[in-house]
Design a protein around this motif. Structure first.
Motif, PDB file in Angstrom:
ATOM      1  N   PRO A  58       0.732  -1.163   0.135  1.00 27.53           N
ATOM      2  CA  PRO A  58      -0.062  -0.041   0.101  1.00 27.53           C
ATOM      3  C   PRO A  58       0.758   1.215   0.028  1.00 27.53           C
ATOM      4  N   ASP A  59       1.800   1.230   0.681  1.00 28.99           N
ATOM      5  CA  ASP A  59       3.032   2.468   0.819  1.00 28.99           C
ATOM      6  C   ASP A  59       3.463   2.639  -0.541  1.00 28.99           C
ATOM      7  N   VAL A  60       3.828   1.827  -1.170  1.00 27.96           N
ATOM      8  CA  VAL A  60       4.433   2.074  -2.537  1.00 27.96           C
ATOM      9  C   VAL A  60       3.461   2.350  -3.378  1.00 27.96           C
ATOM     10  N   CYS A  61       2.343   1.772  -3.612  1.00 23.63           N
ATOM     11  CA  CYS A  61       1.025   2.261  -4.441  1.00 23.63           C
ATOM     12  C   CYS A  61       0.693   3.592  -4.283  1.00 23.63           C
ATOM     13  N   ASP A  62       0.724   3.845  -3.133  1.00 23.43           N
ATOM     14  CA  ASP A  62       0.207   5.286  -2.800  1.00 23.43           C
ATOM     15  C   ASP A  62       1.362   6.449  -2.793  1.00 23.43           C
ATOM     16  N   ALA A  63       2.679   6.016  -2.859  1.00 20.88           N
ATOM     17  CA  ALA A  63       3.767   6.908  -3.119  1.00 20.88           C
ATOM     18  C   ALA A  63       3.778   7.790  -4.302  1.00 20.88           C
ATOM     19  N   PRO A  64       4.440   8.924  -4.582  1.00 24.44           N
ATOM     20  CA  PRO A  64       4.798   9.532  -5.645  1.00 24.44           C
ATOM     21  C   PRO A  64       5.522   8.755  -6.549  1.00 24.44           C
ATOM     22  N   ALA A  65       5.355   8.800  -7.916  1.00 22.39           N
ATOM     23  CA  ALA A  65       6.185   8.134  -8.977  1.00 22.39           C
ATOM     24  C   ALA A  65       7.597   8.231  -8.548  1.00 22.39           C
ATOM     25  N   GLY A  66       8.468   7.061  -8.820  1.00 20.34           N
ATOM     26  CA  GLY A  66       9.752   7.116  -8.560  1.00 20.34           C
ATOM     27  C   GLY A  66      10.301   6.082  -7.732  1.00 20.34           C
ATOM     28  N   VAL A  67      11.734   5.965  -7.215  1.00 21.82           N
ATOM     29  CA  VAL A  67      12.050   5.165  -6.431  1.00 21.82           C
ATOM     30  C   VAL A  67      11.715   5.368  -5.055  1.00 21.82           C
ATOM     31  N   VAL A  68      10.953   4.301  -4.243  1.00 17.96           N
ATOM     32  CA  VAL A  68      10.830   4.825  -2.763  1.00 17.96           C
ATOM     33  C   VAL A  68      11.569   4.241  -1.933  1.00 17.96           C
ATOM     34  N   THR A  69      12.204   4.885  -0.927  1.00 18.17           N
ATOM     35  CA  THR A  69      13.227   4.559  -0.053  1.00 18.17           C
ATOM     36  C   THR A  69      12.553   4.002   1.382  1.00 18.17           C
ATOM     37  N   HIS A  70      13.231   3.464   2.216  1.00 17.71           N
ATOM     38  CA  HIS A  70      12.951   3.167   3.489  1.00 17.71           C
ATOM     39  C   HIS A  70      12.359   4.632   4.307  1.00 17.71           C
ATOM     40  N   PHE A  71      13.138   5.667   4.142  1.00 18.25           N
ATOM     41  CA  PHE A  71      12.937   6.843   4.532  1.00 18.25           C
ATOM     42  C   PHE A  71      11.698   7.481   4.134  1.00 18.25           C
ATOM     43  N   ASP A  72      11.386   7.272   2.571  1.00 12.94           N
ATOM     44  CA  ASP A  72      10.096   7.905   2.112  1.00 12.94           C
ATOM     45  C   ASP A  72       9.019   7.241   2.974  1.00 12.94           C
ATOM     46  N   ILE A  73       9.108   5.833   3.194  1.00 20.77           N
ATOM     47  CA  ILE A  73       8.046   5.150   3.575  1.00 20.77           C
ATOM     48  C   ILE A  73       7.707   5.281   5.072  1.00 20.77           C
ATOM     49  N   GLY A  74       8.825   5.581   5.726  1.00 16.15           N
ATOM     50  CA  GLY A  74       8.549   5.835   7.287  1.00 16.15           C
ATOM     51  C   GLY A  74       8.300   4.734   7.933  1.00 16.15           C
ATOM     52  N   ILE A  75       7.465   4.798   9.140  1.00 15.19           N
ATOM     53  CA  ILE A  75       6.928   3.635   9.846  1.00 15.19           C
ATOM     54  C   ILE A  75       6.029   2.825   9.118  1.00 15.19           C
ATOM     55  N   VAL A  76       6.108   1.716   8.851  1.00 18.10           N
ATOM     56  CA  VAL A  76       4.966   0.993   8.119  1.00 18.10           C
ATOM     57  C   VAL A  76       3.924   0.315   9.204  1.00 18.10           C
ATOM     58  N   GLN A  77       2.635   0.766   8.805  1.00 13.41           N
ATOM     59  CA  GLN A  77       1.577   0.509   9.414  1.00 13.41           C
ATOM     60  C   GLN A  77       0.744  -0.650   8.422  1.00 13.41           C
ATOM     61  N   PRO A  78       1.249  -1.933   8.838  1.00 16.03           N
ATOM     62  CA  PRO A  78       0.696  -3.176   8.198  1.00 16.03           C
ATOM     63  C   PRO A  78      -0.757  -3.386   8.423  1.00 16.03           C
ATOM     64  N   LYS A  79      -1.748  -3.059   7.608  1.00 14.01           N
ATOM     65  CA  LYS A  79      -3.361  -3.351   7.754  1.00 14.01           C
ATOM     66  C   LYS A  79      -3.477  -4.887   7.198  1.00 14.01           C
ATOM     67  N   GLY A  80      -4.605  -5.183   7.888  1.00 12.26           N
ATOM     68  CA  GLY A  80      -5.055  -6.353   7.206  1.00 12.26           C
ATOM     69  C   GLY A  80      -4.443  -7.823   8.023  1.00 12.26           C
ATOM     70  N   LEU A  81      -3.370  -7.624   8.848  1.00 13.57           N
ATOM     71  CA  LEU A  81      -2.669  -8.661   9.562  1.00 13.57           C
ATOM     72  C   LEU A  81      -3.796  -9.557  10.706  1.00 13.57           C
ATOM     73  N   VAL A  82      -4.701  -8.555  11.220  1.00 15.79           N
ATOM     74  CA  VAL A  82      -5.320  -9.209  12.282  1.00 15.79           C
ATOM     75  C   VAL A  82      -6.525  -9.457  11.908  1.00 15.79           C
ATOM     76  N   ARG A  83      -6.718 -10.804  11.754  1.00 13.15           N
ATOM     77  CA  ARG A  83      -7.950 -11.514  11.281  1.00 13.15           C
ATOM     78  C   ARG A  83      -8.551 -12.333  12.399  1.00 13.15           C
TER      79      ARG A  83
END
Length: 350
Positions: A324-349
């Motif tokens: 989701p973070d990569v899909c929603d990011a501006p076009a180009g290379v996405v680094t760890h610093f661009d993503i920041g703290i990942v908030q992984p959704k959909g893991l609690v089921r």
């Protein structure tokens, strides 16, 4: 509240790819729309059959052109090869699909400026984003130590070690990597090129950038250990006196002193000399400084009492959770610093 979903394609279904495929089928935030396979036996199988899950209605294909033409938000690109097929990465990006790639390339990286330029151009053409991911490089050697650095008052050196007993954790490339060969011959002609550290340089620079310093040089060291007895493993037999262990060490220097050291300890059991490490498979981070710190990243204990090595499936999962973070990011290379703290959704089921 309804959450945004993402249409995904899984490219390849080896160990990394199957972990990702299972994730995409089970996570409610991802809709699997395509699966590329390279094994003829998997062609036209339902994606669920590949990972032991119920039918999905998505049939596996080996038609690369069909995958490229298929509409999707993202491709988890996990071909089983040491060198990333940059041409296909760029074709996927230019086709309008974001790419998360455990196969690399890992960017930014001063050693592969041509790859960076090609990826950026493809992102611009497709209005897409790219992120290279993995457990190492991609997590154990950059995100994890940088996160732990928040607990430090002073940092002198960071050591990251990958420790694997390949008897307990069989891997098909054991023979390919030179186990069981003459030790002197392997030292003279290592199966892992001395240039391999360059593929990990993006992780080294991420740490250095995060700490506000620069890397002046990188040095490499390679040593082997001899099997003291014949050692059986799942894929063969290593004779006594031949290579039973390998240690790769890459050191990034800053202002005349080691700042970042990556160790890879690959051993066939404990009947080897020298024996560098004992215990369970893990990633270990040691931060020398004030206060000194050590952290172990490993699987939970299995039914047999051991902790299995999960580095390969983790390589897929660490990518899945940033789709989701990569899909929603501006076009180009996405680094760890661009993503920041990942908030992984959909893991609690539940």
């Amino acid at each position: 509240m309804a959450q945004k979903t993402y249409k995904v394609i899984q490219w390849a279904t080896g160990t990394v790819g199957k972990a990702a495929l299972k994730y995409f089928i089970e996570n409610p935030l991802t809709e699997l729309v395509g699966v590329l396979v390279t094994n003829p036996d998997k062609v036209d199988k339902d994606a669920g059959d590949i990972v032991g899950l119920p039918k999905t209605g998505v049939r596996c294909t080996d038609d690369e052109e069909a995958i490229i033409a298929m509409p999707a938000d993202c491709v988890l690109f996990a071909p089983s090869m040491m060198t990333p097929p940059i041409d296909m990465v760029c074709r996927l990006l230019a086709s309008g699909k974001n790419v998360v790639s455990p196969a690399g390339p890992f960017l930014p990286n001063k050693f592969i400026p041509d790859h960076a330029a090609r990826v950026e151009a493809a992102c611009k053409e497709g209005n897409t984003s790219f992120h290279g991911c993995g457990i190492h490089p991609g997590f154990a050697g950059d995100i994890l130590p940088l996160t732990l650095a928040r607990l430090m008052s002073r940092i002198d050196c960071i050591e990251v070690a990958e420790i694997i007993d390949k008897v307990r954790n069989p891997m098909i490339y054991t023979e390919i990597m030179g186990f069981g060969t003459d030790c002197d011959d392997l030292l003279a002609n290592p199966r892992r090129s001395p240039e391999t550290y360059k593929h990990f340089f993006s992780s080294m620079t991420a740490i250095a950038n995060g700490l506000g310093v620069e890397i002046d040089d990188v040095t490499v060291k390679f040593e082997v250990s001899r099997a003291k007895v014949d050692i059986s493993h799942e894929f063969g037999l290593v004779k006594a006196g031949t290579c039973g262990g390998q240690h790769y060490e890459w050191t990034a220097w800053c202002q005349g002193k080691p700042l970042i050291v990556y160790h890879f300890y690959w051993q066939l059991g404990t009947e080897i000399e020298p024996l560098w490490e004992q215990g369970e498979a893990k990633y270990r981070v040691r931060i020398h400084g004030d206060p000194p710190l050590e952290c172990h990243l490993m699987a939970m204990e299995d039914a047999d009492g051991h902790h299995p090595f999960l580095g390969i499936p983790w390589t897929g999962l660490v990518g899945c959770n940033v789709v989701p973070d990569v899909c929603d990011a501006p076009a180009g290379v996405v680094t760890h610093f661009d993503i920041g703290i990942v908030q992984p959704k959909g893991l609690v089921r539940r």
